[in-house]
Scaffold this motif. Structure first.
Motif, PDB file in Angstrom:
ATOM      1  N   SER A  99      16.249  37.289  -4.293  1.00  0.00           N
ATOM      2  CA  SER A  99      14.955  36.723  -4.410  1.00  0.00           C
ATOM      3  C   SER A  99      13.865  36.104  -3.777  1.00  0.00           C
ATOM      4  CB  SER A  99      16.824  35.327  -4.246  1.00  0.00           C
ATOM      5  OG  SER A  99      17.372  35.227  -2.846  1.00  0.00           O
ATOM      6  N   THR A 100      13.956  37.587  -3.148  1.00  0.00           N
ATOM      7  CA  THR A 100      12.451  38.149  -3.099  1.00  0.00           C
ATOM      8  C   THR A 100      11.360  37.551  -3.532  1.00  0.00           C
ATOM      9  OG1 THR A 100      13.554  39.455  -1.410  1.00  0.00           O
ATOM     10  CG2 THR A 100      10.691  39.254  -1.849  1.00  0.00           C
ATOM     11  N   LEU A 101      10.319  36.699  -3.061  1.00  0.00           N
ATOM     12  CA  LEU A 101       9.382  36.782  -4.286  1.00  0.00           C
ATOM     13  C   LEU A 101       8.151  37.592  -4.047  1.00  0.00           C
ATOM     14  CD1 LEU A 101       9.180  32.644  -4.843  1.00  0.00           C
ATOM     15  CD2 LEU A 101      10.950  34.123  -5.747  1.00  0.00           C
ATOM     16  N   GLU A 102       7.128  38.115  -5.217  1.00  0.00           N
ATOM     17  CA  GLU A 102       6.050  38.662  -5.296  1.00  0.00           C
ATOM     18  C   GLU A 102       4.963  38.503  -5.534  1.00  0.00           C
ATOM     19  OE1 GLU A 102       6.747  42.981  -3.934  1.00  0.00           O
ATOM     20  OE2 GLU A 102       8.995  42.824  -3.942  1.00  0.00           O
ATOM     21  N   PHE A 103       4.089  38.092  -4.923  1.00  0.00           N
ATOM     22  CA  PHE A 103       2.688  37.750  -6.031  1.00  0.00           C
ATOM     23  C   PHE A 103       1.475  38.778  -5.223  1.00  0.00           C
ATOM     24  CE2 PHE A 103       5.727  34.081  -5.736  1.00  0.00           C
ATOM     25  CZ  PHE A 103       6.354  33.985  -7.220  1.00  0.00           C
ATOM     26  N   GLY A 104       1.094  39.950  -5.655  1.00  0.00           N
ATOM     27  CA  GLY A 104       0.267  40.496  -5.368  1.00  0.00           C
ATOM     28  C   GLY A 104       0.619  40.930  -3.851  1.00  0.00           C
ATOM     29  N   GLY A 105      -0.242  40.621  -2.969  1.00  0.00           N
ATOM     30  CA  GLY A 105       0.166  40.918  -1.653  1.00  0.00           C
ATOM     31  C   GLY A 105       0.939  39.805  -0.882  1.00  0.00           C
ATOM     32  N   LEU A 110       1.499  38.597   3.842  1.00  0.00           N
ATOM     33  CA  LEU A 110       0.710  38.239   3.855  1.00  0.00           C
ATOM     34  C   LEU A 110      -0.365  40.261   3.177  1.00  0.00           C
ATOM     35  CD1 LEU A 110      -1.386  37.369   1.677  1.00  0.00           C
ATOM     36  CD2 LEU A 110      -2.569  36.042   2.979  1.00  0.00           C
ATOM     37  N   TYR A 111       0.198  40.917   2.734  1.00  0.00           N
ATOM     38  CA  TYR A 111      -1.060  42.368   2.062  1.00  0.00           C
ATOM     39  C   TYR A 111      -0.175  43.126   3.807  1.00  0.00           C
ATOM     40  CZ  TYR A 111      -4.275  40.189  -1.081  1.00  0.00           C
ATOM     41  OH  TYR A 111      -4.255  39.474  -1.541  1.00  0.00           O
ATOM     42  N   GLY A 112       0.927  43.016   3.827  1.00  0.00           N
ATOM     43  CA  GLY A 112       1.470  43.639   4.944  1.00  0.00           C
ATOM     44  C   GLY A 112       1.328  43.644   5.971  1.00  0.00           C
ATOM     45  N   ASN A 113       0.794  41.970   6.344  1.00  0.00           N
ATOM     46  CA  ASN A 113       0.498  41.107   7.317  1.00  0.00           C
ATOM     47  C   ASN A 113       1.611  39.893   7.769  1.00  0.00           C
ATOM     48  OD1 ASN A 113      -1.320  42.855   8.750  1.00  0.00           O
ATOM     49  ND2 ASN A 113      -2.522  42.138   7.561  1.00  0.00           N
ATOM     50  N   ASN A 114       2.554  39.681   8.825  1.00  0.00           N
ATOM     51  CA  ASN A 114       4.046  38.817   8.671  1.00  0.00           C
ATOM     52  C   ASN A 114       3.039  37.168   9.239  1.00  0.00           C
ATOM     53  OD1 ASN A 114       6.378  37.749   9.144  1.00  0.00           O
ATOM     54  ND2 ASN A 114       6.135  36.888  11.634  1.00  0.00           N
ATOM     55  N   ILE A 115       3.313  36.539   8.253  1.00  0.00           N
ATOM     56  CA  ILE A 115       2.394  35.210   8.692  1.00  0.00           C
ATOM     57  C   ILE A 115       3.678  33.851   9.140  1.00  0.00           C
ATOM     58  CG2 ILE A 115       1.564  33.363   7.037  1.00  0.00           C
ATOM     59  CD1 ILE A 115       0.118  35.914   6.934  1.00  0.00           C
ATOM     60  N   GLU A 116       3.298  33.687   9.795  1.00  0.00           N
ATOM     61  CA  GLU A 116       4.047  33.126  11.192  1.00  0.00           C
ATOM     62  C   GLU A 116       4.290  30.900  11.031  1.00  0.00           C
ATOM     63  OE1 GLU A 116       6.606  33.602  13.338  1.00  0.00           O
ATOM     64  OE2 GLU A 116       5.323  35.875  13.674  1.00  0.00           O
ATOM     65  N   LEU A 117       5.069  30.836   9.869  1.00  0.00           N
ATOM     66  CA  LEU A 117       4.872  30.211   9.221  1.00  0.00           C
ATOM     67  C   LEU A 117       6.173  28.744   9.960  1.00  0.00           C
ATOM     68  CD1 LEU A 117       4.793  30.596   4.905  1.00  0.00           C
ATOM     69  CD2 LEU A 117       3.039  30.032   6.758  1.00  0.00           C
ATOM     70  N   THR A 118       5.700  27.493   9.984  1.00  0.00           N
ATOM     71  CA  THR A 118       7.034  26.583  10.246  1.00  0.00           C
ATOM     72  C   THR A 118       8.258  26.511   9.245  1.00  0.00           C
ATOM     73  OG1 THR A 118       6.226  24.666   9.480  1.00  0.00           O
ATOM     74  CG2 THR A 118       4.755  25.443  11.943  1.00  0.00           C
ATOM     75  N   PRO A 119       9.320  26.203   9.780  1.00  0.00           N
ATOM     76  CA  PRO A 119      10.468  25.760   8.333  1.00  0.00           C
ATOM     77  C   PRO A 119       9.658  25.093   7.355  1.00  0.00           C
ATOM     78  CG  PRO A 119      10.952  25.590  10.574  1.00  0.00           C
ATOM     79  CD  PRO A 119       9.598  25.884  10.507  1.00  0.00           C
ATOM     80  N   LYS A 120       9.202  23.929   7.623  1.00  0.00           N
ATOM     81  CA  LYS A 120       8.039  23.060   6.575  1.00  0.00           C
ATOM     82  C   LYS A 120       7.286  23.589   5.504  1.00  0.00           C
ATOM     83  CE  LYS A 120      11.038  19.149   6.707  1.00  0.00           C
ATOM     84  NZ  LYS A 120      12.141  19.074   7.826  1.00  0.00           N
ATOM     85  N   GLU A 121       6.571  24.310   6.298  1.00  0.00           N
ATOM     86  CA  GLU A 121       5.718  24.928   5.320  1.00  0.00           C
ATOM     87  C   GLU A 121       6.318  25.826   4.714  1.00  0.00           C
ATOM     88  OE1 GLU A 121       2.689  24.350   9.187  1.00  0.00           O
ATOM     89  OE2 GLU A 121       3.349  27.051   8.827  1.00  0.00           O
TER      90      GLU A 121
END
Length: 231
Positions: free
Chosen positions: A133-139, A151-162
């Motif tokens: 179920s992993t979703l991929e859209f370009g980078g 995002l383009y190999g860089n981890n994006i730190e999101l809050t649970p709601k984000e």
């Protein structure tokens, strides 16, 4: 069935006792502490399912505590504070809180919000049968199992709601979700004039996804309707 543990961090003893009384009537196991540092020690030493935090506390305030907790945990966090300004509410939501109630409050409403947060959290954290179920859209790569975004190999730190908002939108690219629909599906609760809450999360999510520097934004605003994923 495992007992659900709720941690209350508030230096006003009467308020903490009142909250604990109503939550224990619901069958929850409640732990009470009077400052942020003590709360952090509890979280590091045992499993906590939900946090109820005051903002102004000795030794470590609720904002600082939430920032530290979000580095390792994704349990629901509800702020309960006498600070009523929109700035404080927005700040709390941006750093990772799931809900924000102002004092004075009604115990019945707090219990209802606790129940709603726990229902949503337990549902989202049920084992996934679909391992593809992993979703991929370009980078952009979104993994619901690890709850990670790169995002383009860089981890994006999101809050649970984000993360929940991004996964909801990206699971159905081009589909337009109204603010009310996003709130109901992500927060798992009835919509109660929470348009600003959704918009604040969308705004910070866009910044983290660098939508401010992209010509084709990941999250598209459909004016007068809502938001859609532009993957």
């Amino acid at each position: 069935m495992k007992s659900i543990s709720i941690l209350i961090a508030d230096d006003e003893q009467e308020i903490a006792d009142l909250i604990a009384f109503h939550l224990e009537k619901e069958g929850y196991q409640v732990i009470k502490v009077s400052d942020g540092l003590e709360a952090l020690h509890v979280i590091q030493s045992q499993l906590i399912d939900l946090l109820i935090l005051d903002i102004m506390m000795p030794r470590m305030d609720g904002f600082e505590l939430t920032s530290l907790v979000r580095k390792q945990h994704n349990m629901p966090i509800i702020f309960l504070s006498a600070k009523t300004s929109d700035f404080d509410k927005v700040q709390g939501l941006v750093i990772g809180a799931d809900d924000y109630m102002t004092k004075p409050f009604t115990p019945i409403e707090l219990v209802a919000r606790v129940n709603a947060q726990l229902r949503r959290f337990m549902k989202l954290n049920q084992p996934q049968n679909d391992h593809n179920s992993t979703l991929e859209f370009g980078g952009l790569v979104i993994s619901p199992e690890q709850r990670t975004v790169t995002l383009y190999g860089n981890n994006i730190e999101l809050t649970p709601k984000e993360f929940d908002i991004l996964y909801l939108l990206s699971s159905h690219p081009k589909k337009v979700y109204s603010v009310e629909n996003i709130f109901q599906q992500v927060w798992g609760d009835k919509f109660y004039e929470s348009g600003n809450t959704v918009m604040v999360h969308i705004r910070t999510l866009r910044k983290k996804l660098k939508d401010d520097v992209r010509n084709n934004k990941w999250i598209k605003t459909v004016w007068g309707v809502g938001y859609a994923f532009n993957g």
